[in-house]
Design an enzyme around this catalytic site. Sequence first.
Site, PDB file in Angstrom:
ATOM      1  N   PRO A   1       0.785  -1.227   0.000  1.00 42.54           N
ATOM      2  CG  PRO A   1      -0.100  -1.073   2.140  1.00 42.54           C
ATOM      3  CD  PRO A   1       0.541  -2.045   1.189  1.00 42.54           C
ATOM      4  CG  ASN A   2      -0.269   4.240   1.368  1.00 41.66           C
ATOM      5  OD1 ASN A   2      -1.274   4.751   0.882  1.00 41.66           O
ATOM      6  ND2 ASN A   2      -0.270   3.654   2.550  1.00 41.66           N
TER       7      ASN A   2
ATOM      8  NE  ARG B   1       3.888   6.721   1.697  1.00 38.42           N
ATOM      9  CZ  ARG B   1       4.166   5.483   2.098  1.00 38.42           C
ATOM     10  NH1 ARG B   1       4.669   4.612   1.246  1.00 38.42           N
ATOM     11  NH2 ARG B   1       3.927   5.107   3.327  1.00 38.42           N
TER      12      ARG B   1
ATOM     13  CE1 TYR C   1       8.867   5.202   3.083  1.00 34.11           C
ATOM     14  CE2 TYR C   1       7.233   6.973   3.042  1.00 34.11           C
ATOM     15  CZ  TYR C   1       7.743   5.831   3.616  1.00 34.11           C
ATOM     16  OH  TYR C   1       7.154   5.304   4.733  1.00 34.11           O
TER      17      TYR C   1
ATOM     18  CG  ASN D   1       8.535  -1.745   0.266  1.00 33.97           C
ATOM     19  OD1 ASN D   1       7.987  -1.859   1.371  1.00 33.97           O
ATOM     20  ND2 ASN D   1       9.055  -0.603  -0.162  1.00 33.97           N
TER      21      ASN D   1
ATOM     22  CB  ALA E   1       1.541   0.281   6.388  1.00 33.48           C
TER      23      ALA E   1
ATOM     24  CG  HIS F   1       5.326  -2.061  10.098  1.00 33.90           C
ATOM     25  ND1 HIS F   1       6.662  -2.401  10.131  1.00 33.90           N
ATOM     26  CD2 HIS F   1       5.226  -1.031   9.208  1.00 33.90           C
ATOM     27  CE1 HIS F   1       7.332  -1.594   9.309  1.00 33.90           C
ATOM     28  NE2 HIS F   1       6.482  -0.762   8.737  1.00 33.90           N
TER      29      HIS F   1
ATOM     30  CG  ASP G   1      -0.098 -17.238   8.448  1.00 28.87           C
ATOM     31  OD1 ASP G   1       0.980 -17.351   9.058  1.00 28.87           O
ATOM     32  OD2 ASP G   1      -1.210 -17.225   9.018  1.00 28.87           O
TER      33      ASP G   1
ATOM     34  CD  GLU H   1      11.111  -7.262   5.731  1.00 27.54           C
ATOM     35  OE1 GLU H   1      11.654  -8.217   6.321  1.00 27.54           O
ATOM     36  OE2 GLU H   1      10.419  -6.399   6.314  1.00 27.54           O
TER      37      GLU H   1
ATOM     38  CG  HIS I   1      11.223  -2.062   4.487  1.00 30.49           C
ATOM     39  ND1 HIS I   1       9.855  -2.064   4.333  1.00 30.49           N
ATOM     40  CD2 HIS I   1      11.541  -3.210   5.123  1.00 30.49           C
ATOM     41  CE1 HIS I   1       9.372  -3.164   4.876  1.00 30.49           C
ATOM     42  NE2 HIS I   1      10.366  -3.885   5.358  1.00 30.49           N
ATOM     43  CG  LEU I   2      11.642   2.621  -1.026  1.00 29.88           C
ATOM     44  CD1 LEU I   2      10.307   3.280  -1.304  1.00 29.88           C
ATOM     45  CD2 LEU I   2      12.588   2.762  -2.201  1.00 29.88           C
ATOM     46  CB  SER I   3      12.518   4.614   5.050  1.00 29.35           C
ATOM     47  OG  SER I   3      11.523   3.721   5.544  1.00 29.35           O
TER      48      SER I   3
ATOM     49  NE  ARG J   1      10.100   6.208   8.595  1.00 25.50           N
ATOM     50  CZ  ARG J   1       9.140   5.977   7.700  1.00 25.50           C
ATOM     51  NH1 ARG J   1       9.268   4.986   6.827  1.00 25.50           N
ATOM     52  NH2 ARG J   1       8.051   6.738   7.684  1.00 25.50           N
TER      53      ARG J   1
ATOM     54  NE  ARG K   1       6.963   4.470   9.935  1.00 30.58           N
ATOM     55  CZ  ARG K   1       5.861   4.587   9.170  1.00 30.58           C
ATOM     56  NH1 ARG K   1       5.524   3.625   8.331  1.00 30.58           N
ATOM     57  NH2 ARG K   1       5.091   5.669   9.238  1.00 30.58           N
TER      58      ARG K   1
HETATM   59  C1  DQA Z   1       8.260   1.238   3.793  1.00 32.44           C
HETATM   60  C2  DQA Z   1       8.334   1.447   5.306  1.00 32.44           C
HETATM   61  C3  DQA Z   1       6.985   1.215   5.944  1.00 32.44           C
HETATM   62  O1  DQA Z   1       7.061   1.434   7.344  1.00 32.44           O
HETATM   63  C4  DQA Z   1       5.959   2.165   5.371  1.00 32.44           C
HETATM   64  O2  DQA Z   1       4.688   1.896   5.929  1.00 32.44           O
HETATM   65  C5  DQA Z   1       5.912   2.133   3.889  1.00 32.44           C
HETATM   66  C6  DQA Z   1       7.173   2.082   3.156  1.00 32.44           C
HETATM   67  C7  DQA Z   1       9.593   1.612   3.094  1.00 32.44           C
HETATM   68  O3  DQA Z   1       9.763   1.213   1.945  1.00 32.44           O
HETATM   69  O4  DQA Z   1      10.430   2.297   3.676  1.00 32.44           O
HETATM   70  O5  DQA Z   1       4.859   2.242   3.287  1.00 32.44           O
HETATM   71  O6  DQA Z   1       8.003  -0.132   3.530  1.00 32.44           O
END
Ligand code: DQA
Length: 148
Positions: free
Chosen positions: A11-12, A19, A24, A75, A78, A81, A88, A99, A101-103, A108, A112
């Site tokens: 998501p997002n 964003r 990011y 990735n 959210a 978490h 599963d 796995e 993550h950009l950040s 943080r 997270r």
């Molecule tokens: C994220 C980190 C997550 O905590 C956040 O909810 C995201 C992006 C990242 O790529 O840093 O949507 O997965």
Amino acid sequence: MSRSLLVLNGPNLNLLGTRQPQVYGSATLRDVEAMCRAKGTSLGIDIDFRQSNHEGVLVDWIHEARGRHAGLVINAGAYTHTSVALMDAITSVELPVAEVHLSNIHKREEFRHRSFISKVAVGMICGFGPIGYCLGIEALADHLGWRA
Ligand code: DQA
């Protein structure tokens, strides 16, 4: 199994570029996709790149990956978490997962720091921006014993 990986975005992440660029970065999801495809081409790997804002759709795509792809770069945004369902699904299909993550999620907010994906992933890369996806592809290729 063909040299094919599924790159999944939660998501997002469709809003990348606009964003919270201070968190990011300025690359869009299309830019990230182009980087993944270039990395795939250089390593002789087919890349199926997808994004959904819906947990169940992501679960379905993980199920469908079995037999089609040799592994997953994910990735989960959210859902990382919160989602026992994604954890599963990964356990069920028995595919290796990188796995991403950009950040740097550990720098943080406390909420997270926990990742359900990490519990079932081979490993995790975070904090390096979009290049983390490319590192995930390379790491999975190595894990699978694929030579360039
Ligand atoms: C994220 C980190 C997550 O905590 C956040 O909810 C995201 C992006 C990242 O790529 O840093 O949507 O997965």
